[in-house]
Design a protein around this motif. Structure first.
Motif: not given
Length: 181
Positions: A132-150
């Motif tokens: 029951n995690a919100p879908l937005s949390a997944l998108y935000i997590a991928v966004c944050a991890l993408g910034l970390c990878s950059a």
């Protein structure tokens, strides 16, 4: 994401949504074939930044604009999936090209790491949604991890001889900073 738009099979808007999601494959196909033409003046290392930026911006659109701001425009889905396809189509070959100076072991780990990271995010994301995690949390997590990878990609490598991967010292002239060290 289809639940966000309250879509059910048989609705005309559902067919439009499926069409929008397929833009991921269209962007991927176009940029797998054409990234060398479209980004001809950009080095492979910088193309990796472009691809990460594409994926981060697409996840931002889906996470914040679609999920949190609850935009009902299907145009965001078309745009975000197309931009994701551009990022995916540009990423792999340019990453491999950029890390070639680091040796075959590095390339091997990168080749293993890309699908492993995708699998972890896919399976972990589905598990999070099942809990029951919100879908937005997944998108935000991928966004944050993408910034970390950059940021990780920006770290200079001591083993690299490529001028694009070495830190340029501010007091060196351009011709000095590209000479092998």
């Amino acid at each position: 994401l289809s639940e966000q738009y309250a879509l059910k099979k048989g609705m005309s808007r559902y067919a439009q949504f499926q069409h929008a999601v397929s833009f991921n494959y269209i962007g991927n196909l176009i940029f797998r074939l054409a990234h060398n033409v479209i980004f001809a003046c950009v080095s492979p290392r910088r193309r990796v930044y472009i691809s990460i930026g594409c994926v981060v911006s697409a996840m931002f659109m889906l996470g914040f604009i679609v999920c949190i701001a609850e935009s009902t425009s299907i145009a965001w889905v078309y745009l975000s999936y197309l931009v994701t396809g551009v990022g995916i189509g540009t990423y792999e070959s340019n990453l491999i090209s950029s890390i070639t100076p680091l040796g075959p072991d590095t390339k091997s780990w990168a080749i293993v790491g890309m699908p492993l990271g995708f699998c972890i995010m896919s399976v972990g994301g589905q598990a999070a949604l099942a809990l029951n995690a919100p879908l937005s949390a997944l998108y935000i997590a991928v966004c944050a991890l993408g910034l970390c990878s950059a940021l990780a990609w920006a770290a200079p490598s001591a083993n690299s001889s490529s001028p694009d991967t070495r830190r340029r010292l501010p007091w060196r002239r351009s011709s000095e900073s590209t000479a092998p060290s």
